[in-house]
Design a protein around this motif. Sequence first.
Motif, PDB file in Angstrom:
ATOM      1  N   GLU A 260       0.833  -1.211   0.000  1.00 56.08           N
ATOM      2  CA  GLU A 260       0.000   0.000   0.000  1.00 56.08           C
ATOM      3  C   GLU A 260       0.866   1.260   0.000  1.00 56.08           C
ATOM      4  O   GLU A 260       0.530   2.258  -0.658  1.00 56.08           O
ATOM      5  CB  GLU A 260      -0.911  -0.018   1.235  1.00 56.08           C
ATOM      6  CG  GLU A 260      -1.814   1.180   1.415  1.00 56.08           C
ATOM      7  CD  GLU A 260      -2.927   1.271   0.374  1.00 56.08           C
ATOM      8  OE1 GLU A 260      -3.824   0.421   0.387  1.00 56.08           O
ATOM      9  OE2 GLU A 260      -2.889   2.192  -0.465  1.00 56.08           O
TER      10      GLU A 260
ATOM     11  N   GLY B 269       0.441   7.643   2.728  1.00 55.00           N
ATOM     12  CA  GLY B 269      -0.516   7.127   3.691  1.00 55.00           C
ATOM     13  C   GLY B 269      -1.938   7.007   3.182  1.00 55.00           C
ATOM     14  O   GLY B 269      -2.802   6.477   3.871  1.00 55.00           O
ATOM     15  N   ILE B 270      -2.206   7.506   1.985  1.00 57.79           N
ATOM     16  CA  ILE B 270      -3.580   7.482   1.474  1.00 57.79           C
ATOM     17  C   ILE B 270      -3.970   6.048   1.149  1.00 57.79           C
ATOM     18  O   ILE B 270      -3.309   5.391   0.357  1.00 57.79           O
ATOM     19  CB  ILE B 270      -3.714   8.311   0.182  1.00 57.79           C
ATOM     20  CG1 ILE B 270      -3.105   9.700   0.357  1.00 57.79           C
ATOM     21  CG2 ILE B 270      -5.171   8.408  -0.243  1.00 57.79           C
ATOM     22  CD1 ILE B 270      -2.992  10.484  -0.947  1.00 57.79           C
ATOM     23  N   PRO B 271      -5.059   5.560   1.737  1.00 58.76           N
ATOM     24  CA  PRO B 271      -5.498   4.215   1.365  1.00 58.76           C
ATOM     25  C   PRO B 271      -6.006   4.256  -0.070  1.00 58.76           C
ATOM     26  O   PRO B 271      -6.976   4.951  -0.359  1.00 58.76           O
ATOM     27  CB  PRO B 271      -6.657   3.923   2.329  1.00 58.76           C
ATOM     28  CG  PRO B 271      -6.549   4.952   3.413  1.00 58.76           C
ATOM     29  CD  PRO B 271      -5.914   6.145   2.768  1.00 58.76           C
TER      30      PRO B 271
ATOM     31  N   TYR C  71      -5.624  -0.775  -1.336  1.00 66.23           N
ATOM     32  CA  TYR C  71      -6.529  -1.651  -0.611  1.00 66.23           C
ATOM     33  C   TYR C  71      -8.000  -1.386  -0.973  1.00 66.23           C
ATOM     34  O   TYR C  71      -8.719  -2.320  -1.331  1.00 66.23           O
ATOM     35  CB  TYR C  71      -6.266  -1.482   0.888  1.00 66.23           C
ATOM     36  CG  TYR C  71      -6.592  -2.706   1.674  1.00 66.23           C
ATOM     37  CD1 TYR C  71      -5.714  -3.781   1.722  1.00 66.23           C
ATOM     38  CD2 TYR C  71      -7.798  -2.798   2.351  1.00 66.23           C
ATOM     39  CE1 TYR C  71      -6.023  -4.912   2.430  1.00 66.23           C
ATOM     40  CE2 TYR C  71      -8.108  -3.930   3.074  1.00 66.23           C
ATOM     41  CZ  TYR C  71      -7.223  -4.988   3.107  1.00 66.23           C
ATOM     42  OH  TYR C  71      -7.535  -6.108   3.812  1.00 66.23           O
ATOM     43  N   PRO C  72      -8.450  -0.134  -0.927  1.00 66.84           N
ATOM     44  CA  PRO C  72      -9.849   0.128  -1.341  1.00 66.84           C
ATOM     45  C   PRO C  72     -10.123  -0.275  -2.784  1.00 66.84           C
ATOM     46  O   PRO C  72     -11.208  -0.767  -3.099  1.00 66.84           O
ATOM     47  CB  PRO C  72      -9.994   1.640  -1.174  1.00 66.84           C
ATOM     48  CG  PRO C  72      -8.939   2.041  -0.218  1.00 66.84           C
ATOM     49  CD  PRO C  72      -7.812   1.077  -0.363  1.00 66.84           C
TER      50      PRO C  72
ATOM     51  N   LYS D 125      -8.695  -2.709  -4.455  1.00 69.57           N
ATOM     52  CA  LYS D 125      -8.758  -4.170  -4.551  1.00 69.57           C
ATOM     53  C   LYS D 125      -9.967  -4.745  -3.813  1.00 69.57           C
ATOM     54  O   LYS D 125     -10.418  -5.832  -4.146  1.00 69.57           O
ATOM     55  CB  LYS D 125      -7.504  -4.780  -3.907  1.00 69.57           C
ATOM     56  CG  LYS D 125      -6.292  -4.800  -4.783  1.00 69.57           C
ATOM     57  CD  LYS D 125      -5.210  -5.617  -4.079  1.00 69.57           C
ATOM     58  CE  LYS D 125      -4.125  -6.040  -5.029  1.00 69.57           C
ATOM     59  NZ  LYS D 125      -3.097  -6.848  -4.353  1.00 69.57           N
TER      60      LYS D 125
ATOM     61  N   ILE E 154      -3.536  -2.853 -10.992  1.00 69.05           N
ATOM     62  CA  ILE E 154      -4.563  -3.305 -10.054  1.00 69.05           C
ATOM     63  C   ILE E 154      -5.958  -2.993 -10.596  1.00 69.05           C
ATOM     64  O   ILE E 154      -6.851  -3.831 -10.589  1.00 69.05           O
ATOM     65  CB  ILE E 154      -4.364  -2.630  -8.686  1.00 69.05           C
ATOM     66  CG1 ILE E 154      -3.025  -3.072  -8.089  1.00 69.05           C
ATOM     67  CG2 ILE E 154      -5.511  -2.977  -7.744  1.00 69.05           C
ATOM     68  CD1 ILE E 154      -2.577  -2.225  -6.932  1.00 69.05           C
TER      69      ILE E 154
ATOM     70  N   PRO F 105       3.061   9.436   7.397  1.00 71.78           N
ATOM     71  CA  PRO F 105       2.021   8.933   6.496  1.00 71.78           C
ATOM     72  C   PRO F 105       2.420   7.615   5.824  1.00 71.78           C
ATOM     73  O   PRO F 105       1.625   6.671   5.751  1.00 71.78           O
ATOM     74  CB  PRO F 105       1.878  10.065   5.470  1.00 71.78           C
ATOM     75  CG  PRO F 105       2.274  11.290   6.215  1.00 71.78           C
ATOM     76  CD  PRO F 105       3.393  10.854   7.127  1.00 71.78           C
TER      77      PRO F 105
ATOM     78  N   SER G 253       2.228   4.874   8.263  1.00 68.78           N
ATOM     79  CA  SER G 253       0.827   4.486   8.479  1.00 68.78           C
ATOM     80  C   SER G 253       0.409   3.393   7.508  1.00 68.78           C
ATOM     81  O   SER G 253      -0.244   2.411   7.889  1.00 68.78           O
ATOM     82  CB  SER G 253      -0.071   5.726   8.315  1.00 68.78           C
ATOM     83  OG  SER G 253      -1.424   5.361   8.162  1.00 68.78           O
TER      84      SER G 253
ATOM     85  N   VAL H  93       2.278   0.062   8.341  1.00 68.45           N
ATOM     86  CA  VAL H  93       1.719  -0.580   9.538  1.00 68.45           C
ATOM     87  C   VAL H  93       0.325  -1.150   9.241  1.00 68.45           C
ATOM     88  O   VAL H  93      -0.027  -2.222   9.734  1.00 68.45           O
ATOM     89  CB  VAL H  93       1.712   0.401  10.737  1.00 68.45           C
ATOM     90  CG1 VAL H  93       0.953  -0.177  11.924  1.00 68.45           C
ATOM     91  CG2 VAL H  93       3.149   0.732  11.145  1.00 68.45           C
ATOM     92  N   GLY H  94      -0.462  -0.444   8.413  1.00 72.01           N
ATOM     93  CA  GLY H  94      -1.761  -0.998   7.994  1.00 72.01           C
ATOM     94  C   GLY H  94      -1.599  -2.356   7.324  1.00 72.01           C
ATOM     95  O   GLY H  94      -2.324  -3.313   7.629  1.00 72.01           O
TER      96      GLY H  94
ATOM     97  N   MET I 266      -0.608  -4.979   9.901  1.00 73.57           N
ATOM     98  CA  MET I 266      -1.741  -5.407  10.733  1.00 73.57           C
ATOM     99  C   MET I 266      -2.640  -6.383   9.978  1.00 73.57           C
ATOM    100  O   MET I 266      -3.206  -7.302  10.569  1.00 73.57           O
ATOM    101  CB  MET I 266      -2.536  -4.185  11.194  1.00 73.57           C
ATOM    102  CG  MET I 266      -1.763  -3.351  12.207  1.00 73.57           C
ATOM    103  SD  MET I 266      -2.588  -1.796  12.612  1.00 73.57           S
ATOM    104  CE  MET I 266      -3.983  -2.403  13.588  1.00 73.57           C
ATOM    105  N   GLU I 267      -2.757  -6.181   8.676  1.00 76.61           N
ATOM    106  CA  GLU I 267      -3.537  -7.106   7.855  1.00 76.61           C
ATOM    107  C   GLU I 267      -2.889  -8.492   7.885  1.00 76.61           C
ATOM    108  O   GLU I 267      -3.571  -9.512   7.998  1.00 76.61           O
ATOM    109  CB  GLU I 267      -3.549  -6.553   6.417  1.00 76.61           C
ATOM    110  CG  GLU I 267      -4.818  -6.641   5.654  1.00 76.61           C
ATOM    111  CD  GLU I 267      -6.089  -6.427   6.433  1.00 76.61           C
ATOM    112  OE1 GLU I 267      -6.141  -5.544   7.311  1.00 76.61           O
ATOM    113  OE2 GLU I 267      -7.041  -7.174   6.175  1.00 76.61           O
TER     114      GLU I 267
END
Lengths: 428, 428
Positions: B127, B133-135, B138-139, B141, B210, B303, B306, B309-310, B313-314
């Motif tokens: 990501e 840091g902008i998601p 993931y969004p 996909k 993607i 950022p 972030s 780490v996201g 955590m997944e």
Amino acid sequence: MVKVALLGCGTVGSGVFRLLESNRDLIAARCGEIISVVRVLERDTARAARLGIGPEMLAADFAEILADDDIQVVVELIGGIEPARTFVLQAMERGKHVVTANKDLIAVHGRELFDTAEACGVDFGFEASVGGGIPVIYPLKHSLAGNRIKEVIGIVNGTTNYILTRMTREGSEFSHALREAQELGYAEADPSADVEGYDAARKIAILASIAFNSRVTLDQVYVEGITGLSPLDIVYGRDLGYVVKLLAIAQDIEGQLQVRVHPAFIPQAHPLAAVEDVYNAVFITGDAVGEVMFYGRGAGQMPTASAVVGDLMEIARGIHRGASGATTCTCFEQREMMPVDRLASKFYIRMLVKDRPGVLAAIAGVFGSHQVSIATVLQKTSGEEFAQLVLVTHYVAESDLRDALAVLDGMSIVADICCVVRVEGERR
Amino acid sequence: MVKVALLGCGTVGSGVFRLLESNRDLIAARCGEIISVVRVLERDTARAARLGIGPEMLAADFAEILADDDIQVVVELIGGIEPARTFVLQAMERGKHVVTANKDLIAVHGRELFDTAEACGVDFGFEASVGGGIPVIYPLKHSLAGNRIKEVIGIVNGTTNYILTRMTREGSEFSHALREAQELGYAEADPSADVEGYDAARKIAILASIAFNSRVTLDQVYVEGITGLSPLDIVYGRDLGYVVKLLAIAQDIEGQLQVRVHPAFIPQAHPLAAVEDVYNAVFITGDAVGEVMFYGRGAGQMPTASAVVGDLMEIARGIHRGASGATTCTCFEQREMMPVDRLASKFYIRMLVKDRPGVLAAIAGVFGSHQVSIATVLQKTSGEEFAQLVLVTHYVAESDLRDALAVLDGMSIVADICCVVRVEGERR
């Protein structure tokens, strides 16, 4: 193949049905499973027929869907609390995963639903309940999970954003802009849930619960609607460099949560200021990521269907990998709520006052004696008996402001306190 | 506990280390596992010491990390192709999950990395490689997976966006704005990867792969940088209602993919127009969701941390649930690329021409004979020998425009074709 039962094929339901049909192969390639609606609960058989849903696919009642062990996922798009709540709980108890777009249900019965999903080992998707097609719940729970969230500010109601955009662009009165929104299908015949702020309140209750890992319910949200705004306030606001929006705000203030919905002036350069018409956006501040914003269509058939299908695909992936049932209630903390009158805000105040010498001094005196410090004054002298007086305060305690306004309201030089709007989104 | 090895503790690496420390308990509560950095590969021991990483945590070499079967995840933050590529592949082959922020690696060796991750049954998070840091990956996909994506338009390079914002606000020359960006640490001493568009090209190659499920590599991206823009063009663009941005665009044009990076004028009301300074945004159009935009800080220590780490955590959630190894290469299609000269665009053109009667007619004639239709003409007569002529075309084939410009370039009445900029983001 993942077999799905659809409860309700109104606007969103038929959107979901159509999207699963039109993108069937792409969806299967992306999540590893064909997602197939095998059963539909819909009383209006003509509506179902228009989607190509024949009588053989229609369920006589929910019990029939419940009893069918082939059905792995129930998509609840009936709306409202009952019978939606009972159906969702029963489906979970039968081991079926659930996807819903029902913000009313989550904002009121969230804990019960999450606890049941967790206890039953089923997945529970509700991305569509906030922000229509805009991915916000999922990114908040996953991509931004490493952050301590400080603040969530949303424009999460398309109807009111449309009305405020009209009022801002054309100077229309609220009632006129509302009628226009109704004619375009953007507002209901009874618009109160939107214009009084309760729709936005449900959504920010959901977002706050996720962002701060602490359950926030609808009744804990302070709510003000947009019916008291006049085009005059919007013009004065513009002169001061602001744009008016109905904001849904959730903040962590020294460990306490403050959650509220109200109209607010924000600086013209704030990213939320450019969110116009029926568009929605959610602006999130995290300790690591800083400021991020998610923007898009917050309602409508296909955007909402996009979110529902996204959740369905996540469940299908879980089934495909044998890794279903990851739902847990993320509200593992219990944070205290801060009442709105303990909040420090900047306020825009418009009053109708006697147009004669000494009036401003008297008014300023009342504010001063209540610790309300004034940042800006605009006095529109009229040559008539009364003049418009517009003030913007520095950051003041809401309770102090209310006390000052109560005193002013009783003074003969003040004909009317026309409008009080908070100012948000400025750096302190 | 999930044990992590950190390769590199430069800017992003130390951000990741600090974030995992400062939000340790919250992260554990949210993903079910404490995420702990147990080993660090960093030559600069003083830098490591400043983070509180003692010699006992430092690995002598990568082999030591590879051999340690307790280490479940490797976070690669070295950057560049080698040795990063080798380390990532070796880690995967030893069954370790990998998280990276390395856009160079993914844009060039994406297929090899995904195939290896899939073959080895490990997770692979990236990501942070696009949009800081902008998601967005993931969004795209997950949340938007039900959509056939039509277009992705990004402002994905903070350095150039900062420079263009300065040039727009202050009328500065490119070289001046670049120097300012360098002084603030927003631009490298050698800024070419940013200002020539190659950084943005890597990111749009990743996003396109993607969004369209078809591998797009860096060499397939048409690239133009911002070095040819002058403040004059920005002023003329503003007069025409436009803002200039360096856009990274990926489009599905009747089944073919067109992917490019170039400066472009966009309408002032476009949501991307409000994305200023070092902020990034990705604007996505899907067939169901319509238009959505993700906005935030596209770079910077925390950022980017972030996003890393996201991803971590997944992976930790997957380990916790016994459901790891879900990575698959999502490029299951093989779409043809459309060359840029087959594209139809609107163009802004600024020329220096002889200031005498008949010149405009002659120039218009050349455009007309090449099927280039002119929408707007601004002629700045100067009273001198030469005048600035600014034109905006209707949608024309890029090859036709190039032919016309080649002819004009050889004419004595045209002193210089100073600037050609595409116009994007208008509804057709």
